[in-house]
Design an enzyme around this catalytic site. Structure first.
Site, short mmCIF file in Angstrom:
data_model
loop_
_atom_site.label_atom_id
_atom_site.label_comp_id
_atom_site.label_asym_id
_atom_site.label_seq_id
_atom_site.Cartn_x
_atom_site.Cartn_y
_atom_site.Cartn_z
N TYR A 112 0.84 -1.19 0.00
CA TYR A 112 0.00 0.00 0.00
C TYR A 112 0.87 1.24 0.00
O TYR A 112 1.88 1.31 0.72
CB TYR A 112 -0.89 0.01 1.25
CG TYR A 112 -1.70 1.28 1.40
CD1 TYR A 112 -3.00 1.36 0.91
CD2 TYR A 112 -1.15 2.41 2.02
CE1 TYR A 112 -3.73 2.53 1.02
CE2 TYR A 112 -1.88 3.58 2.13
CZ TYR A 112 -3.17 3.63 1.63
OH TYR A 112 -3.89 4.80 1.74
N GLU A 156 -3.48 7.39 -4.12
CA GLU A 156 -3.42 6.13 -3.37
C GLU A 156 -3.24 4.98 -4.36
O GLU A 156 -3.97 4.90 -5.35
CB GLU A 156 -4.72 5.94 -2.58
CG GLU A 156 -4.71 4.70 -1.71
CD GLU A 156 -6.05 4.50 -0.99
OE1 GLU A 156 -7.09 4.34 -1.66
OE2 GLU A 156 -6.04 4.50 0.25
#
Ligand code: GDP
Ligand code: MN
Length: 385
Positions: free
Chosen positions: A107, A195
């Site tokens: 992530y 993101e």
């Protein structure tokens, strides 16, 4: 303004971020030909602006192009519902992308840390799942790296953070580059969020952005004309999208009391008063100055697109616009419409008395002079309904 995954990937690729190949389409036959370009081994992904598409059934892997085309046909026009977006969104286009073999999922994000007044890079080895979940169950697995506004990031700092996040050694250098590219893209595009979840590590040891979410600061859009054409379909909500097409400031809030006022401040107060009176506002809507019949009608139509709305509160302060003019506008709008929910209108200001007298002539609108009185009335009527 949120960008679709395919737009986000294009943007990031222009800053050097490695992304899988792919193209967006609305047509199953075209999906087949795109899939054929990748030997049939593709992932078909619904392009809707909501999280959790995978779990909602909007992301599927295929090994032949015909199945990819069939799934495209099934997805287009379908409403996807996720925990993040219970109202759901209709799929209008899909991304047909080269399927990546994924050994591990990480992530990576860049966003603004308002408390620190700095950008923060968030890195985690626990990718693939929702980051909120990681934050709750395994907070130590998220490493935060603040970006000094004057100095930016030193390579040594990024390397240190990547190591702290336990990204395996062979992937570390690629991760460091990706972080530099993301920060550069963030600043150059006036983003408010980037993101990548997941950052995919292939069995061969290559890092790729397998998903991407970019949001651009709307106040900076004048500097980025390339996003103009995507603005319309960028709303996360169908009613908000329609409002944006009509040039009306509308935000959906999910409650049952529809609200319309003139001026953002007055509308905010109305939301508070409805809350205090025990109701839940369905929306924010600024009808703007003038409140002519046609405009009022447009706004009421928007509010009524939301099936949760059980009552409508109109809150107008007449300054330059006279309240009797506004009252005529409201009546004119309602005469032309078929509305079967209670409506309370509070009007105050220039020629308020005349305005209220005009409204008194209607059996469909209850007049009120204070906001508090109006909020209490509409909540009562709506809950009785
Ligand atoms: P999201 O659910 O909206 O975040 O959509 P994602 O694009 O992140 O896809 C959800 C999940 O599908 C990912 O976490 C991956 O596990 C899987 N996935 C997506 N693309 C690929 C791919 O190219 N290859 C493989 N093997 N899995 C993928
Ligand atoms: Mn994702």
């Amino acid at each position: 303004m949120k960008l679709h995954e395919y737009q986000s990937k294009d943007l990031l690729a222009s800053f050097g971020v490695p992304v899988p190949g792919g193209r967006v389409t609305t047509d199953p036959a075209e999906a087949k030909s795109i899939a054929d370009e990748f030997g049939g081994k593709v992932v078909v992904k619904a392009q809707v602006l909501m999280g959790g598409r995978g779990k909602a059934g909007g992301v599927k892997l295929f090994s032949d192009s015909q199945s990819a085309a069939d799934f495209t046909k099934e997805l287009i026009g379908k409403r996807l519902v996720s925990i993040q977006n219970p109202a759901g969104m209709i799929v209008e286009q899909v991304l047909v992308a080269e399927q990546v073999d994924i050994a591990e999922e990480y992530y990576l994000s860049v966003l603004l840390d308002r408390a620190e007044q700095k950008l923060v890079v968030m890195i985690s080895k626990e990718g693939g799942m929702e980051i909120e979940e990681v934050a709750e169950t395994n907070p130590d697995a998220i490493v935060r790296l603040h970006v000094d506004p004057a100095w930016g990031l030193g390579d040594f700092e990024i390397r240190d953070a990547v190591q702290k996040a336990n990204i395996p050694a062979p992937a570390q250098r690629q991760m460091v580059s990706m972080i530099k590219q993301l920060v550069k893209a963030y600043l150059a595009s006036d983003a408010d969020l980037i993101e990548i979840n997941p950052v995919a590590l292939t069995p061969e040891g290559k890092l790729l952005a397998a998903d991407a979410k970019v949001s651009i600061d709307e106040n900076a859009l004048f500097r980025h004309k390339q996003f103009d054409e995507t603005k319309e379909d960028a709303a996360e909500d169908e009613i908000e999208a329609e409002a944006s097409r009509q040039g009306i400031a509308y935000v959906r809030l999910g409650g049952e009391i529809g609200i319309m006022g003139n001026g953002a401040g007055l509308v905010m107060c109305s939301l508070d008063e409805v809350n205090k009176a025990g109701g839940k506002p369905a929306n924010f809507l600024d009808v703007g100055g003038g409140a002519k019949a046609e405009r009022v009608q447009q706004c009421v139509n928007l509010i009524l697109m939301d099936p949760n709305v059980k009552g409508l509160l109109i809150n107008i302060f007449g300054g330059i616009t006279r309240c009797d003019e506004v009252a005529k506008g409201i009546l004119g709008a309602f005469d032309a419409m078929d509305i079967n929910i209670p409506v309370v209108a509070r009007i105050e200001g220039t020629a308020a008395k005349e305005g209220l007298e005009i409204l008194a002539g209607s059996d469909r609108i209850v007049g009120a002079t204070t906001m508090q009185e109006a909020a209490a009335k509409i909540v009562e009527l709506a809950h009785k309904n």
